[in-house]
Design a protein around this motif. Structure first.
Motif: not given
Length: 72
Positions: A26-34, A39-44, A60-68
């Motif tokens: 989640s966006t919140t997990q990323v914000a807490e981790e860093f 808002r900064t997480v959303q921009r990134d 509100g949930k994010w995952k990586t794509t298959e793009k190399k």
């Protein structure tokens, strides 16, 4: 438009690697981790999404794509 700073690029790279390692986060997990604001997480995440590196399968949930991508 201003050129991105080294600090910003490092943060975006770290965000991508965190998502890739954790799976779906989640966006919140990323914000807490860093220790940054949601808002900064959303921009990134917008930069990563624009470049096809992450997607949001549900709000509100994010995952990586298959793009190399080569991370150095």
């Amino acid at each position: 438009m201003n050129r991105p700073s080294t600090r910003m690029l490092d943060r975006i790279k770290s965000t991508y690697l965190f998502i890739k390692t954790e799976g779906t986060v989640s966006t919140t997990q990323v914000a807490e981790e860093f220790g940054i604001t949601d808002r900064t997480v959303q921009r990134d995440l917008r930069v990563l999404e624009y470049n096809g590196l992450v997607c949001s399968p549900c709000r509100g949930k994010w995952k990586t794509t298959e793009k190399k991508v080569k991370v150095s």
